[in-house]
Design a protein around this motif. Structure first.
Motif, PDB file in Angstrom:
ATOM      1  N   ALA A 298       0.876  -1.277  -0.110  1.00  0.00           N
ATOM      2  CA  ALA A 298       0.009   0.101  -0.089  1.00  0.00           C
ATOM      3  C   ALA A 298       0.619   1.186   0.093  1.00  0.00           C
ATOM      4  CB  ALA A 298      -1.000  -0.051   1.311  1.00  0.00           C
ATOM      5  N   MET A 299       1.928   1.319   0.771  1.00  0.00           N
ATOM      6  CA  MET A 299       2.861   2.504   0.843  1.00  0.00           C
ATOM      7  C   MET A 299       3.466   2.753  -0.358  1.00  0.00           C
ATOM      8  SD  MET A 299       4.649   1.298   4.397  1.00  0.00           S
ATOM      9  CE  MET A 299       5.737   2.811   4.603  1.00  0.00           C
ATOM     10  N   VAL A 300       3.865   1.687  -1.268  1.00  0.00           N
ATOM     11  CA  VAL A 300       4.298   1.709  -2.907  1.00  0.00           C
ATOM     12  C   VAL A 300       3.154   2.138  -3.485  1.00  0.00           C
ATOM     13  CG1 VAL A 300       5.493   0.741  -4.652  1.00  0.00           C
ATOM     14  CG2 VAL A 300       6.080  -0.041  -2.315  1.00  0.00           C
TER      15      VAL A 300
ATOM     16  N   ILE B  66       5.852   5.499  -0.533  1.00  0.00           N
ATOM     17  CA  ILE B  66       7.491   5.256  -0.696  1.00  0.00           C
ATOM     18  C   ILE B  66       7.446   5.629  -2.113  1.00  0.00           C
ATOM     19  CG2 ILE B  66       9.003   3.502  -1.091  1.00  0.00           C
ATOM     20  CD1 ILE B  66       8.017   1.787   1.055  1.00  0.00           C
ATOM     21  N   ALA B  67       8.104   6.819  -2.446  1.00  0.00           N
ATOM     22  CA  ALA B  67       8.028   7.367  -3.742  1.00  0.00           C
ATOM     23  C   ALA B  67       8.707   6.402  -4.926  1.00  0.00           C
ATOM     24  CB  ALA B  67       8.729   8.861  -3.751  1.00  0.00           C
ATOM     25  N   PRO B  68       8.247   6.527  -6.158  1.00  0.00           N
ATOM     26  CA  PRO B  68       8.671   5.866  -7.124  1.00  0.00           C
ATOM     27  C   PRO B  68      10.347   6.007  -7.449  1.00  0.00           C
ATOM     28  CG  PRO B  68       6.707   6.724  -7.730  1.00  0.00           C
ATOM     29  CD  PRO B  68       6.905   7.368  -6.420  1.00  0.00           C
TER      30      PRO B  68
ATOM     31  N   ASP C  76       6.537  -9.094  -7.809  1.00  0.00           N
ATOM     32  CA  ASP C  76       5.258  -8.215  -8.479  1.00  0.00           C
ATOM     33  C   ASP C  76       5.737  -7.256  -9.310  1.00  0.00           C
ATOM     34  OD1 ASP C  76       3.373  -9.885  -6.984  1.00  0.00           O
ATOM     35  OD2 ASP C  76       3.414  -8.232  -5.297  1.00  0.00           O
ATOM     36  N   GLY C  77       6.848  -6.877  -9.388  1.00  0.00           N
ATOM     37  CA  GLY C  77       7.500  -5.975 -10.150  1.00  0.00           C
ATOM     38  C   GLY C  77       7.471  -4.479  -9.500  1.00  0.00           C
ATOM     39  N   LEU C  78       7.299  -4.370  -8.095  1.00  0.00           N
ATOM     40  CA  LEU C  78       6.751  -3.000  -7.520  1.00  0.00           C
ATOM     41  C   LEU C  78       8.306  -2.597  -6.931  1.00  0.00           C
ATOM     42  CD1 LEU C  78       3.526  -3.517  -5.970  1.00  0.00           C
ATOM     43  CD2 LEU C  78       3.937  -2.398  -7.970  1.00  0.00           C
ATOM     44  N   VAL C  79       9.158  -3.518  -6.525  1.00  0.00           N
ATOM     45  CA  VAL C  79      10.527  -3.030  -5.989  1.00  0.00           C
ATOM     46  C   VAL C  79      11.549  -3.733  -6.801  1.00  0.00           C
ATOM     47  CG1 VAL C  79       9.600  -2.474  -3.830  1.00  0.00           C
ATOM     48  CG2 VAL C  79      10.691  -4.639  -4.275  1.00  0.00           C
ATOM     49  N   VAL C  80      12.762  -3.133  -7.087  1.00  0.00           N
ATOM     50  CA  VAL C  80      13.911  -3.951  -7.573  1.00  0.00           C
ATOM     51  C   VAL C  80      14.949  -3.859  -6.598  1.00  0.00           C
ATOM     52  CG1 VAL C  80      13.251  -3.328  -9.858  1.00  0.00           C
ATOM     53  CG2 VAL C  80      14.552  -1.693  -8.420  1.00  0.00           C
ATOM     54  N   LYS C  81      15.804  -4.973  -6.818  1.00  0.00           N
ATOM     55  CA  LYS C  81      16.865  -5.227  -5.913  1.00  0.00           C
ATOM     56  C   LYS C  81      18.197  -4.965  -6.515  1.00  0.00           C
ATOM     57  CE  LYS C  81      18.857  -8.114  -1.994  1.00  0.00           C
ATOM     58  NZ  LYS C  81      18.723  -9.645  -1.461  1.00  0.00           N
ATOM     59  N   ARG C  82      19.079  -3.896  -5.881  1.00  0.00           N
ATOM     60  CA  ARG C  82      20.278  -3.727  -6.825  1.00  0.00           C
ATOM     61  C   ARG C  82      21.471  -4.217  -5.830  1.00  0.00           C
ATOM     62  NH1 ARG C  82      18.248   2.103  -9.001  1.00  0.00           N
ATOM     63  NH2 ARG C  82      16.894   1.387 -10.678  1.00  0.00           N
ATOM     64  N   SER C  83      22.581  -4.636  -6.170  1.00  0.00           N
ATOM     65  CA  SER C  83      23.655  -4.968  -5.340  1.00  0.00           C
ATOM     66  C   SER C  83      24.119  -3.691  -4.705  1.00  0.00           C
ATOM     67  CB  SER C  83      24.624  -5.549  -6.190  1.00  0.00           C
ATOM     68  OG  SER C  83      24.983  -4.865  -7.405  1.00  0.00           O
ATOM     69  N   LEU C  84      24.594  -3.859  -3.420  1.00  0.00           N
ATOM     70  CA  LEU C  84      25.173  -2.731  -2.782  1.00  0.00           C
ATOM     71  C   LEU C  84      24.099  -1.644  -2.227  1.00  0.00           C
ATOM     72  CD1 LEU C  84      28.702  -2.472  -4.480  1.00  0.00           C
ATOM     73  CD2 LEU C  84      27.958  -3.793  -2.685  1.00  0.00           C
ATOM     74  N   SER C  85      23.120  -1.482  -3.091  1.00  0.00           N
ATOM     75  CA  SER C  85      22.094  -0.403  -2.693  1.00  0.00           C
ATOM     76  C   SER C  85      21.122  -0.682  -2.290  1.00  0.00           C
ATOM     77  CB  SER C  85      22.049   0.898  -3.828  1.00  0.00           C
ATOM     78  OG  SER C  85      21.380  -0.130  -4.943  1.00  0.00           O
ATOM     79  N   GLY C  86      20.531  -2.140  -2.112  1.00  0.00           N
ATOM     80  CA  GLY C  86      19.451  -2.744  -1.505  1.00  0.00           C
ATOM     81  C   GLY C  86      18.013  -2.435  -2.392  1.00  0.00           C
ATOM     82  N   TYR C  87      17.026  -2.164  -2.118  1.00  0.00           N
ATOM     83  CA  TYR C  87      15.624  -2.377  -2.574  1.00  0.00           C
ATOM     84  C   TYR C  87      15.197  -0.831  -3.002  1.00  0.00           C
ATOM     85  CZ  TYR C  87      14.754  -7.323  -1.717  1.00  0.00           C
ATOM     86  OH  TYR C  87      14.737  -8.523  -1.405  1.00  0.00           O
TER      87      TYR C  87
ATOM     88  N   GLU D 143      10.246   2.679 -10.849  1.00  0.00           N
ATOM     89  CA  GLU D 143       9.748   3.938 -11.533  1.00  0.00           C
ATOM     90  C   GLU D 143       8.030   3.768 -12.021  1.00  0.00           C
ATOM     91  OE1 GLU D 143      11.081   6.829 -11.018  1.00  0.00           O
ATOM     92  OE2 GLU D 143      13.160   6.348 -10.666  1.00  0.00           O
ATOM     93  N   LEU D 144       7.623   4.849 -12.221  1.00  0.00           N
ATOM     94  CA  LEU D 144       6.244   4.745 -12.914  1.00  0.00           C
ATOM     95  C   LEU D 144       6.449   4.688 -14.305  1.00  0.00           C
ATOM     96  CD1 LEU D 144       4.167   7.756 -11.127  1.00  0.00           C
ATOM     97  CD2 LEU D 144       4.098   5.166 -10.580  1.00  0.00           C
ATOM     98  N   LEU D 145       5.407   3.789 -14.902  1.00  0.00           N
ATOM     99  CA  LEU D 145       5.404   3.585 -16.330  1.00  0.00           C
ATOM    100  C   LEU D 145       5.533   5.080 -16.903  1.00  0.00           C
ATOM    101  CD1 LEU D 145       2.628   0.752 -16.561  1.00  0.00           C
ATOM    102  CD2 LEU D 145       5.253   0.663 -17.325  1.00  0.00           C
ATOM    103  N   THR D 146       6.239   5.119 -18.007  1.00  0.00           N
ATOM    104  CA  THR D 146       6.139   6.349 -18.722  1.00  0.00           C
ATOM    105  C   THR D 146       5.209   6.194 -19.825  1.00  0.00           C
ATOM    106  OG1 THR D 146       7.747   5.179 -20.439  1.00  0.00           O
ATOM    107  CG2 THR D 146       8.797   6.633 -18.572  1.00  0.00           C
ATOM    108  N   ARG D 147       4.719   7.131 -20.610  1.00  0.00           N
ATOM    109  CA  ARG D 147       3.753   7.089 -21.616  1.00  0.00           C
ATOM    110  C   ARG D 147       4.096   5.916 -22.697  1.00  0.00           C
ATOM    111  NH1 ARG D 147      -0.111  10.650 -24.216  1.00  0.00           N
ATOM    112  NH2 ARG D 147      -0.648   9.692 -26.165  1.00  0.00           N
TER     113      ARG D 147
END
Length: 238
Positions: A37-39, A44-46, A76-87, A91-95
């Motif tokens: 819900a926060m996402v 939690i901002a895009p 679900d594709g709502l967060v991404v995990k990146r090495s060293l920087s966490g989750y 970003e929102l879909l562009t047009r």
């Protein structure tokens, strides 16, 4: 000599462990819905970093269910995990991204609807019809995610059920993996989109129930085209 009695301690421990599993699962599900819900509401901002420790403190839980929630949200594709920087929140879909998403859906879902009209068994027809009826009892988009969460979930279930009824596992898997609904609703649900969505779904269902594959494909294509038009108004207003 009679067989020895089983140790009481072992039995009790097993019972205790089994009794805690539902509680752990309920906590995990609750934290998942809270973070989701926060996402969805952009609390939690895009693109923003999602801190496990900060969420743990905010929700009053240990880090474990937060990690479990973030793993599910990554699926679900709502967060991404990146090495060293966490989750980070995606970003929102562009047009262009939105148009490409619907391009994929228009390739897959009308075909799935046509095949469902040909191959769905009675149980699958009942499931599609029941999902539509359930959607009619829930509010459509508009307002915070909590107000339309069930509608969004049922919308996803409806399209997944139609694809499942096509009896083409790879096609059904492709439709499900798009995770399109959460991304679309996350753009900020278009006000009053619920009523046309239900009417359009009803036309798809009617064609499938009557075993008219061409009409089912046409109804699904029309629904997706109109849904895209409704979503594109967001970019036009900006």
């Amino acid at each position: 000599m009679p067989a020895p009695e089983p140790p009481v301690r072992a039995t009790g421990a097993g019972t205790s462990e089994r009794s805690t599993r539902p509680a752990r699962q309920a906590l995990s599900d609750s934290v998942y819905e809270d973070v989701k819900a926060m996402v969805m509401d952009h609390e939690i901002a895009p693109g923003a970093r999602v801190g496990i420790e900060a969420l743990s403190r905010a929700l009053g839980v240990s880090p474990t269910p937060v990690r479990e929630a973030l793993a599910r949200l990554e699926s679900d594709g709502l967060v991404v995990k990146r090495s060293l920087s966490g989750y980070r929140a995606t970003e929102l879909l562009t047009r262009q991204g939105l148009e490409e998403l619907f391009e994929m859906r228009l390739l897959l879902e009308p075909r799935a609807a046509a095949l469902a009209a040909c191959h769905a068994d009675e149980g699958e027809l009942d499931a599609v019809e029941a999902t539509l009826e359930s959607m009619q009892a829930h509010p459509g988009p508009g307002g915070p995610y909590s107000s339309y969460r069930d509608f969004a979930a049922l919308d996803q279930c409806f399209h997944d059920a139609v694809a499942e009824a096509a009896h083409r596992p790879l096609l059904a898997d492709a439709v499900e993996r798009l995770h399109s609904h959460l991304h679309i609703f996350r753009l900020s649900g278009v006000q009053d989109a619920g009523d046309p969505t239900l009417d359009e779904h009803e036309r798809v269902v009617r064609a499938i129930l009557r075993r008219h594959p061409e009409r089912a494909a046409e109804a699904m294509a029309a629904h997706l085209t109109r849904s895209l038009e409704r979503q594109l108004t967001r970019f036009e207003e900006e």
